[in-house]
Write an enzyme that holds these catalytic residues in place. Structure first.
Site, PDB file in Angstrom:
ATOM      1  N   ALA A 156      -3.937   3.725   7.885  1.00  0.00           N
ATOM      2  CA  ALA A 156      -3.826   2.418   7.199  1.00  0.00           C
ATOM      3  C   ALA A 156      -4.850   1.425   7.927  1.00  0.00           C
ATOM      4  O   ALA A 156      -5.517   0.961   7.133  1.00  0.00           O
ATOM      5  CB  ALA A 156      -3.007   2.300   6.765  1.00  0.00           C
ATOM      6  N   ASP A 177     -12.080   6.387  -4.214  1.00  0.00           N
ATOM      7  CA  ASP A 177     -10.552   5.953  -3.321  1.00  0.00           C
ATOM      8  C   ASP A 177      -9.740   5.575  -4.819  1.00  0.00           C
ATOM      9  O   ASP A 177      -9.974   4.022  -5.217  1.00  0.00           O
ATOM     10  CB  ASP A 177     -10.143   5.843  -2.440  1.00  0.00           C
ATOM     11  N   TYR A 233       0.829  -0.631  -0.164  1.00  0.00           N
ATOM     12  CA  TYR A 233      -0.195  -0.202  -0.006  1.00  0.00           C
ATOM     13  C   TYR A 233       0.649   1.266  -0.238  1.00  0.00           C
ATOM     14  O   TYR A 233       0.325   2.216  -0.775  1.00  0.00           O
ATOM     15  CB  TYR A 233      -1.109   0.025   1.183  1.00  0.00           C
ATOM     16  N   LYS A 266     -13.960   2.450  -3.134  1.00  0.00           N
ATOM     17  CA  LYS A 266     -12.739   1.792  -3.892  1.00  0.00           C
ATOM     18  C   LYS A 266     -12.547   2.024  -5.545  1.00  0.00           C
ATOM     19  O   LYS A 266     -13.815   0.934  -5.297  1.00  0.00           O
ATOM     20  CB  LYS A 266     -11.772   0.782  -2.914  1.00  0.00           C
ATOM     21  N   GLN A 292     -16.430   6.137   1.247  1.00  0.00           N
ATOM     22  CA  GLN A 292     -15.357   6.246   0.649  1.00  0.00           C
ATOM     23  C   GLN A 292     -15.672   4.160  -0.345  1.00  0.00           C
ATOM     24  O   GLN A 292     -15.475   3.688  -0.180  1.00  0.00           O
ATOM     25  CB  GLN A 292     -13.954   6.502   1.457  1.00  0.00           C
TER      26      GLN A 292
HETATM   27  C1  0XW Z   1      -9.293   3.575   4.044  1.00  0.00           C
HETATM   28  N1  0XW Z   1      -8.851   3.416   4.583  1.00  0.00           N
HETATM   29  C2  0XW Z   1      -7.859   4.306   5.282  1.00  0.00           C
HETATM   30  C3  0XW Z   1      -8.012   2.352   4.687  1.00  0.00           C
HETATM   31  C4  0XW Z   1      -7.139   1.205   3.901  1.00  0.00           C
HETATM   32  O1  0XW Z   1      -5.871   0.850   4.675  1.00  0.00           O
HETATM   33  C5  0XW Z   1      -6.706   2.389   3.048  1.00  0.00           C
HETATM   34  C6  0XW Z   1      -7.133   3.536   3.180  1.00  0.00           C
HETATM   35  C7  0XW Z   1      -7.469   4.437   2.164  1.00  0.00           C
HETATM   36  O2  0XW Z   1      -7.734   5.447   2.334  1.00  0.00           O
HETATM   37  O3  0XW Z   1      -6.402   4.622   1.289  1.00  0.00           O
HETATM   38 MG    MG Z   2      -6.986   6.677   0.251  1.00  0.00          MG
END
Ligand code: 0XW
Ligand code: MG
Length: 369
Positions: free
Chosen positions: A294, A193, A56, A164, A162
């Site tokens: 993280a 994200d 990451y 992904k 958020q």
């Molecule tokens: C959502 N988060 C805070 C948790 C994962 O580790 C990834 C991270 C992000 O925003 O990338």
């Molecule tokens: Mg992020």
């Protein structure tokens, strides 16, 4: 109050209900490292660092423990009084590796808070609120299922989501953003994200194909230079996350006007003390940001919440903690929990978390008597 002993522990944090999926990596269990500092007057302070796997960001669990091994012997016998002096001592022992130093910084503040009988938020400048907003992170998944979870989470009180994306085709990424938006609308703020996974071209396409949806675009591409080229070519605000590798990266992004906001990770930035600097830089330019990490257990969660409480609420994007993805807590009496999308700021002295004695097993390393 002098440092007598430092114990280092490992905690395995398995991901609940399957794999946590991001563009950069899939993870099933996280390897957290905890430091426990015992002082000559009988206090103990805790810190934690927990990279989300080795991909990451340029951090990994074995690296954290190797860095701690370089630093720890040089801290024995030192007075817990000046955090700046302790930071200087850490820098004299090891160049860089802020994510390992962050665990010590948390433990120092935990001890100082207990000694002065104030919560860590007070040491960071003072809380502006007694509860902070959380946000829910929807992993890279099928669009319909993701939209269903999104609606559930907003119903349960989360003010921000958020989503992904990336690591698959553009069509699915565009579909997931549209479906989540249709499911939640204005009821929650949305961050999309990319976790560094998009090319500049796909970021521009996604922006155009989701034009009317009010989201912020988090870390779409791999480098700050790629992200910089999006300026003026995309209409969504762009936030940096992984690229904010240290305070200087944040200063650079702000001065170049590359970022409209940030996803900050406390350990990546080198700890709570260093975070206060970037927090204040963001305040000068009215830039919103999160205060999270993280991954990690209740020590990291508490650290993030104390810091978030000191950020002007209108610019506080939220706190992400791993609670939804891991079982149990380090401190059953005073866990850090999300209730209806918000987290209460601990009021006890220090971080407010005391892991159950023996819960991490034998230390993997001990320094001092
Ligand atoms: C959502 N988060 C805070 C948790 C994962 O580790 C990834 C991270 C992000 O925003 O990338
Ligand atoms: Mg992020």
């Amino acid at each position: 109050m002098r440092i007598d002993q430092i114990n280092v522990y490992r905690a395995q944090l398995p991901v609940k209900d399957g794999t946590y999926r991001m563009a950069s990596d899939d993870v099933d269990a996280l390897d957290s490292t905890l430091v426990e500092i015992a002082t000559d007057d009988g206090l103990t302070g805790w810190g934690e660092t927990c990279p989300i796997g080795p991909v990451y960001q340029p951090h990994h669990a074995l690296g954290a423990r190797a860095a701690i091994a370089e630093i720890a012997p040089g801290l024995l016998g030192l007075e817990i009084a000046s955090i700046r002096l302790l930071a200087k001592r850490m820098d004299q022992r090891l160049n860089g590796h802020g994510y390992a130093k962050a665990a010590f910084d948390m433990a120092f503040l935990d001890l100082l808070g207990q000694r002065l009988a104030v919560p860590v938020s007070t040491l960071l400048g003072g809380a502006l609120t007694d509860r902070v907003p959380a946000y829910y992170s929807l992993i890279v998944g099928p669009p319909d299922e993701t939209a269903r979870i999104a609606a559930d989470k907003v119903k349960s009180g989360y003010p921000r989501l958020q989503v992904k994306i990336s690591g698959r085709n553009l069509e699915e990424d565009v579909a997931i953003v549209h479906k989540v938006w249709e499911a939640v609308g204005y009821k929650a703020r949305i961050a999309v994200d990319g976790n560094r996974g998009l090319t500049v071209a796909s970021a521009i396409h996604l922006d155009r194909l989701c034009q009317a949806i009010p989201f912020v675009f988090e870390q779409p591409c791999n480098t700050m230079e790629e992200v910089a080229t999006l300026k003026g070519r995309v209409t969504h605000p762009v936030y940096l996350d992984e690229n904010t590798e240290d305070q200087n990266a944040v200063l650079r992004a702000i001065s170049l006007g590359i970022a409209d906001g940030f996803g900050f990770k406390v350990t990546r930035l080198g700890g709570l003390t260093k975070m206060t600097t970037v927090r204040d830089l963001c305040a000068i330019r009215s830039l919103p940001h999160s205060c999270d990490d993280a991954w990690g257990g209740d020590i990291i969660a508490a650290a993030c919440v104390h810091l978030a409480a000191t950020v002007e609420p209108r610019r506080m994007e939220g706190v992400w903690i791993a609670q939804e993805y891991i079982e149990g807590h380090f401190d059953a009496k005073n866990p850090i929990i999300i209730e209806k999308g918000y987290i209460a700021v601990p009021q006890l002295p220090g971080l407010g978390i005391k892991p159950e004695p023996g819960m991490f097993g034998e230390p993997v390393a001990t320094y001092g008597s």
